[in-house]
Structures are given as structure tokens and as C-alpha cells.
Design a protein around this motif. Structure first.
Motif, PDB file in Angstrom:
ATOM      1  N   LYS A  73       0.847  -1.185   0.000  1.00  0.00           N
ATOM      2  CA  LYS A  73       0.000   0.000   0.000  1.00  0.00           C
ATOM      3  C   LYS A  73       0.885   1.238   0.000  1.00  0.00           C
ATOM      4  O   LYS A  73       1.864   1.320   0.744  1.00  0.00           O
ATOM      5  CB  LYS A  73      -0.891  -0.002   1.243  1.00  0.00           C
ATOM      6  N   THR A  74       0.549   2.213  -0.848  1.00  0.00           N
ATOM      7  CA  THR A  74       1.307   3.461  -0.917  1.00  0.00           C
ATOM      8  C   THR A  74       0.343   4.633  -0.996  1.00  0.00           C
ATOM      9  O   THR A  74      -0.825   4.472  -1.366  1.00  0.00           O
ATOM     10  CB  THR A  74       2.232   3.504  -2.147  1.00  0.00           C
ATOM     11  N   SER A  75       0.836   5.818  -0.663  1.00  0.00           N
ATOM     12  CA  SER A  75       0.073   7.045  -0.881  1.00  0.00           C
ATOM     13  C   SER A  75       1.039   8.193  -1.084  1.00  0.00           C
ATOM     14  O   SER A  75       2.181   8.155  -0.607  1.00  0.00           O
ATOM     15  CB  SER A  75      -0.880   7.333   0.295  1.00  0.00           C
ATOM     16  N   GLU A  76       0.602   9.215  -1.803  1.00  0.00           N
ATOM     17  CA  GLU A  76       1.455  10.364  -2.061  1.00  0.00           C
ATOM     18  C   GLU A  76       0.606  11.575  -2.408  1.00  0.00           C
ATOM     19  O   GLU A  76      -0.557  11.453  -2.805  1.00  0.00           O
ATOM     20  CB  GLU A  76       2.440  10.076  -3.187  1.00  0.00           C
ATOM     21  N   ALA A  77       1.215  12.749  -2.244  1.00  0.00           N
ATOM     22  CA  ALA A  77       0.586  14.005  -2.628  1.00  0.00           C
ATOM     23  C   ALA A  77       1.482  14.710  -3.633  1.00  0.00           C
ATOM     24  O   ALA A  77       2.679  14.421  -3.738  1.00  0.00           O
ATOM     25  CB  ALA A  77       0.369  14.890  -1.401  1.00  0.00           C
ATOM     26  N   ASP A  78       0.906  15.632  -4.389  1.00  0.00           N
ATOM     27  CA  ASP A  78       1.699  16.383  -5.360  1.00  0.00           C
ATOM     28  C   ASP A  78       2.739  17.235  -4.645  1.00  0.00           C
ATOM     29  O   ASP A  78       2.573  17.613  -3.477  1.00  0.00           O
ATOM     30  CB  ASP A  78       0.791  17.284  -6.201  1.00  0.00           C
ATOM     31  N   ALA A  79       3.807  17.550  -5.345  1.00  0.00           N
ATOM     32  CA  ALA A  79       4.886  18.357  -4.775  1.00  0.00           C
ATOM     33  C   ALA A  79       4.352  19.690  -4.279  1.00  0.00           C
ATOM     34  O   ALA A  79       3.543  20.344  -4.944  1.00  0.00           O
ATOM     35  CB  ALA A  79       5.969  18.586  -5.826  1.00  0.00           C
ATOM     36  N   GLY A  80       4.772  20.073  -3.078  1.00  0.00           N
ATOM     37  CA  GLY A  80       4.384  21.357  -2.509  1.00  0.00           C
ATOM     38  C   GLY A  80       3.125  21.327  -1.672  1.00  0.00           C
ATOM     39  O   GLY A  80       2.825  22.287  -0.967  1.00  0.00           O
ATOM     40  N   ILE A  81       2.364  20.231  -1.728  1.00  0.00           N
ATOM     41  CA  ILE A  81       1.143  20.124  -0.928  1.00  0.00           C
ATOM     42  C   ILE A  81       1.491  19.598   0.459  1.00  0.00           C
ATOM     43  O   ILE A  81       2.126  18.551   0.598  1.00  0.00           O
ATOM     44  CB  ILE A  81       0.112  19.195  -1.601  1.00  0.00           C
ATOM     45  N   ALA A  82       1.081  20.334   1.492  1.00  0.00           N
ATOM     46  CA  ALA A  82       1.326  19.917   2.878  1.00  0.00           C
ATOM     47  C   ALA A  82       0.238  18.954   3.326  1.00  0.00           C
ATOM     48  O   ALA A  82      -0.950  19.181   3.064  1.00  0.00           O
ATOM     49  CB  ALA A  82       1.369  21.128   3.797  1.00  0.00           C
ATOM     50  N   VAL A  83       0.646  17.890   3.986  1.00  0.00           N
ATOM     51  CA  VAL A  83      -0.289  16.900   4.514  1.00  0.00           C
ATOM     52  C   VAL A  83      -0.157  16.885   6.035  1.00  0.00           C
ATOM     53  O   VAL A  83       0.920  16.613   6.567  1.00  0.00           O
ATOM     54  CB  VAL A  83      -0.012  15.491   3.946  1.00  0.00           C
ATOM     55  N   ASP A  84      -1.232  17.220   6.732  1.00  0.00           N
ATOM     56  CA  ASP A  84      -1.261  17.160   8.195  1.00  0.00           C
ATOM     57  C   ASP A  84      -1.713  15.768   8.617  1.00  0.00           C
ATOM     58  O   ASP A  84      -2.738  15.278   8.136  1.00  0.00           O
ATOM     59  CB  ASP A  84      -2.222  18.197   8.771  1.00  0.00           C
ATOM     60  N   ILE A  85      -0.976  15.141   9.521  1.00  0.00           N
ATOM     61  CA  ILE A  85      -1.231  13.739   9.853  1.00  0.00           C
ATOM     62  C   ILE A  85      -1.228  13.521  11.362  1.00  0.00           C
ATOM     63  O   ILE A  85      -0.313  13.968  12.059  1.00  0.00           O
ATOM     64  CB  ILE A  85      -0.171  12.803   9.230  1.00  0.00           C
ATOM     65  N   LEU A  86      -2.249  12.840  11.841  1.00  0.00           N
ATOM     66  CA  LEU A  86      -2.246  12.240  13.175  1.00  0.00           C
ATOM     67  C   LEU A  86      -2.168  10.740  12.951  1.00  0.00           C
ATOM     68  O   LEU A  86      -2.993  10.177  12.213  1.00  0.00           O
ATOM     69  CB  LEU A  86      -3.535  12.581  13.934  1.00  0.00           C
ATOM     70  N   THR A  87      -1.196  10.070  13.532  1.00  0.00           N
ATOM     71  CA  THR A  87      -1.034   8.648  13.252  1.00  0.00           C
ATOM     72  C   THR A  87      -0.636   7.871  14.500  1.00  0.00           C
ATOM     73  O   THR A  87       0.132   8.363  15.337  1.00  0.00           O
ATOM     74  CB  THR A  87       0.004   8.418  12.128  1.00  0.00           C
ATOM     75  N   ILE A  88      -1.175   6.674  14.616  1.00  0.00           N
ATOM     76  CA  ILE A  88      -0.876   5.761  15.722  1.00  0.00           C
ATOM     77  C   ILE A  88      -0.606   4.387  15.118  1.00  0.00           C
ATOM     78  O   ILE A  88      -1.404   3.897  14.311  1.00  0.00           O
ATOM     79  CB  ILE A  88      -2.051   5.656  16.710  1.00  0.00           C
ATOM     80  N   ALA A  89       0.513   3.781  15.482  1.00  0.00           N
ATOM     81  CA  ALA A  89       0.824   2.420  15.041  1.00  0.00           C
ATOM     82  C   ALA A  89       0.951   1.525  16.265  1.00  0.00           C
ATOM     83  O   ALA A  89       1.646   1.872  17.223  1.00  0.00           O
ATOM     84  CB  ALA A  89       2.103   2.384  14.222  1.00  0.00           C
ATOM     85  N   LEU A  90       0.271   0.394  16.233  1.00  0.00           N
ATOM     86  CA  LEU A  90       0.207  -0.520  17.372  1.00  0.00           C
ATOM     87  C   LEU A  90       0.708  -1.898  16.987  1.00  0.00           C
ATOM     88  O   LEU A  90       0.508  -2.342  15.848  1.00  0.00           O
ATOM     89  CB  LEU A  90      -1.235  -0.632  17.875  1.00  0.00           C
ATOM     90  N   LYS A  91       1.350  -2.574  17.937  1.00  0.00           N
ATOM     91  CA  LYS A  91       1.827  -3.939  17.696  1.00  0.00           C
ATOM     92  C   LYS A  91       1.169  -4.879  18.695  1.00  0.00           C
ATOM     93  O   LYS A  91       1.205  -4.649  19.910  1.00  0.00           O
ATOM     94  CB  LYS A  91       3.347  -4.002  17.840  1.00  0.00           C
ATOM     95  N   PHE A  92       0.552  -5.936  18.173  1.00  0.00           N
ATOM     96  CA  PHE A  92      -0.091  -6.960  18.984  1.00  0.00           C
ATOM     97  C   PHE A  92       0.726  -8.254  18.902  1.00  0.00           C
ATOM     98  O   PHE A  92       1.559  -8.419  18.012  1.00  0.00           O
ATOM     99  CB  PHE A  92      -1.512  -7.233  18.475  1.00  0.00           C
ATOM    100  N   GLU A  93       0.465  -9.163  19.823  1.00  0.00           N
ATOM    101  CA  GLU A  93       1.098 -10.483  19.715  1.00  0.00           C
ATOM    102  C   GLU A  93       0.628 -11.169  18.440  1.00  0.00           C
ATOM    103  O   GLU A  93       1.386 -11.843  17.752  1.00  0.00           O
ATOM    104  CB  GLU A  93       0.758 -11.325  20.944  1.00  0.00           C
ATOM    105  N   SER A  94      -0.648 -11.000  18.133  1.00  0.00           N
ATOM    106  CA  SER A  94      -1.219 -11.498  16.881  1.00  0.00           C
ATOM    107  C   SER A  94      -2.476 -10.685  16.601  1.00  0.00           C
ATOM    108  O   SER A  94      -3.054 -10.094  17.511  1.00  0.00           O
ATOM    109  CB  SER A  94      -1.558 -12.993  16.972  1.00  0.00           C
ATOM    110  N   ILE A  95      -2.872 -10.652  15.357  1.00  0.00           N
ATOM    111  CA  ILE A  95      -4.043  -9.866  14.986  1.00  0.00           C
ATOM    112  C   ILE A  95      -4.767 -10.547  13.828  1.00  0.00           C
ATOM    113  O   ILE A  95      -4.140 -11.112  12.932  1.00  0.00           O
ATOM    114  CB  ILE A  95      -3.639  -8.422  14.597  1.00  0.00           C
ATOM    115  N   GLU A  96      -6.095 -10.531  13.887  1.00  0.00           N
ATOM    116  CA  GLU A  96      -6.911 -11.062  12.790  1.00  0.00           C
ATOM    117  C   GLU A  96      -7.600  -9.892  12.112  1.00  0.00           C
ATOM    118  O   GLU A  96      -8.385  -9.184  12.740  1.00  0.00           O
ATOM    119  CB  GLU A  96      -7.964 -12.044  13.318  1.00  0.00           C
TER     120      GLU A  96
END
Length: 306
Positions: A73-96
């Protein structure tokens, strides 16, 4: 609509990163492991995403996104466009987590699984405000690095997944109901009164407006307005009014042109200390902490790859 059907394990996940950041010349590629979930709220005038097997997605405005496990999976914005991001990444022992498409004629899965959208750019304002508040609360608590903060993080993350599931199910039902189904006369009246009440709140949030006054202006009883408002929005009148006031307060605070006292008065609070307490309860951070979170370019434990 593409959604993940997720079964969360009972153990508390560890945080890989939790941050608020602004990126120009934005390009992102998922590098998550099988046992990871990444959640994000981002805003930009335009950007594109690609998911292997599904193709391209145009993501304009504010977008919620989710990634489960290893994905191309990828994503991108055009050059010069600012992207404001709130992001959380979590790690589990296992996930379905199973990615599937829910059409208008597909029965909704039962509540044994959580429904989380792959991407959603059509979230109602209320839902976006709730999710943003939970993201900020999580980031703030995570940065404290204490036992009590860790416990609060666990509580917030499960609340976040619960709200995502609730919002997704509600919005799926709403979107299904607006495709090929005529609204009943009762539904039309309900939508009219709720819309008018929302309009009054957004125009006059600085005043001491009440449920009784608003109902009187609409020519209906307070009990009827209270009932249809809660049924339609999932919130009581006073909670929605507070939400509108807090979102306006957030804008004014980040602009930095007015004092806290002036801001509190401009959104309908007589007492500055009461406003400060309500702000901290709503966003999970004091005004000073909230400004710090937003003024730092990136706040993180381990920086995600953009």
C-alpha cells in the motif's frame, strides 16, 4: 466501501509510534508487520493512494485511514502540498484482520468483529471531531511515559476502536438508506429539526443557548428535540454544543491572536478556569500541552516512514 473486519486480542498492544506531523512532498509506503495496525487522520487538498488488488483511491480533504498487517500500500501528494497527519501504530502479539467490500446488499457482520474503514473521506463533522479528540488524547498520554499514562493509553485505544466500529456501522446504515430508499415523512421532519438545531448552535455558540430555547424557536417541545437529536446524532444537545465550542476554541488557540480569557468568552464561557478544565477533559491535554503538540513538527517515539 472497503472495511477491515478485525478481531482484537485481549492483551494490551504496544505502541510503535504515536505522533502529529506535517509533511510536504509526502510519499508513504506501508512497512508494517503482520501483527501491526496503523490508524491515521490526515488532511490535504488532494492525494492519492494505491492498494494492491484494489487499485487507486483519490483522497481529498480530511481522511481516516487504516492499515492492518503486511500490505502493498502506498500514498502520495503532489509536490508542494502539505499533509497534516495524526497517526498511531500498534503492535499486537497477533491480529486477525480481513479486508472486504460491503455493498448496499451485503449484510453487516455481527458484533464479534470490529469494522474499521480502509479509507473514509466522507465522515460527518461530529465523527471527525470525536476521532481527532481520541487521537490527541492518545498521543498526549503516550508522551508522558508513566505507568498511569500507559493504562490510560490502553483505555483510549480500545475506546477508539469501539468508536470506529460504531461510526462505521452507523454510516454504512445511513449510506444504504440514502440509496434507492425514500425517506418517510417522519424521517424528513426529524432531519429538518436536527439540521435546524445544528445550524442554530453553529451560528450562536457564543451565546447562552439552551435546548429549551432552541426547541421553542423550532416550535417543538424540548423533550421531542432531545429525543430526535440523540437518535439522529448519537449525542445529546449539550454534548454537541460543547463539541462545536471546543472545535472553535481549538482554531482560535492555534491562531494565537487572542488570550485564553478572550477565547473562552468568545465561545460562550463566562469562567476562564472552567473553560480550561473542559478543554483538557475534551482533548486530553491542557491548552499549553495542546499548543506544544501542534507546534512541534513531529512528536514521536519511533518516527514512521513518510
Amino acid at each position: 466501501m472497503y472495511v477491515y473486519k478485525i478481531k482484537l486480542p485481549s492483551q494490551i498492544p504496544s505502541t510503535v509510534w504515536a505522533c502529529k506531523t506535517t509533511v510536504t512532498n509526502y510519499k508513504w509506503k506501508s512497512a508494517n508487520k503482520n501483527n501491526m495496525i496503523e490508524l491515521s487522520l490526515s488532511h490535504a487538498s488532494s492525494r492519492r493512494a494505491y492498494v494492491e488488488g484494489l487499485g487507486n483511491f483519490e483522497l481529498n480533504g480530511t481522511c481516516f485511514g487504516c492499515s492492518v498487517g503486511e500490505e502493498n500500500k502506498t500514498s502520495e501528494a503532489d509536490a508542494g502540498i502539505a499533509v497534516d497527519i495524526l497517526t498511531i501504530a500498534l503492535k499486537f502479539e497477533s491480529i486477525e484482520g480481513e479486508l472486504c467490500k460491503l455493498d448496499s446488499d451485503t449484510p453487516l457482520p455481527d458484533c464479534s468483529v470490529l469494522l474499521v474503514p480502509l479509507y473514509d473521506t466522507d465522515l460527518p463533522e461530529q465523527d471527525l471531531c470525536e476521532l481527532e479528540s481520541l487521537f490527541y488524547r492518545y498521543i498526549h498520554c503516550y508522551m508522558e511515559h508513566s505507568a498511569s499514562a500507559d493504562a490510560m493509553c490502553a483505555s483510549i485505544i480500545f475506546e477508539l476502536f469501539s468508536r470506529l466500529d460504531s461510526i462505521t456501522r452507523k454510516n454504512l446504515k445511513t449510506r444504504r438508506g440514502t440509496h434507492g430508499t425514500k425517506l418517510s415523512s417522519k424521517d424528513k421532519y426529524v432531519n429538518y429539526y436536527v439540521s435546524k438545531a445544528e445550524s442554530i448552535m453553529k451560528r450562536r455558540y457564543a451565546e447562552k443557548i439552551t435546548l429549551n430555547q432552541t426547541a421553542n424557536e423550532l416550535g417543538i417541545t424540548p423533550s421531542y428535540l432531545s429525543t430526535v437529536f440523540r437518535e439522529s446524532t448519537g449525542k445529546c444537545f449539550s454534548d454537541r454544543l460543547l463539541q462545536i465550542r471546543m472545535e472553535k476554541a481549538k482554531e482560535l488557540i492555534l491562531e494565537g491572536k487572542l488570550s485564553v480569557k478572550q477565547i473562552s468568552e468568545s465561545i460562550g464561557f463566562d469562567d476562564e478556569s472552567h473553560f480550561r478544565k473542559r478543554f483538557k477533559h475534551y482533548f486530553g491535554a491542557s491548552i499549553r500541552e495542546y499548543v506544544c503538540i501542534n507546534k512541534e513538527q513531529t512528536l514521536y517515539h519511533k518516527k514512521p516512514t513518510f
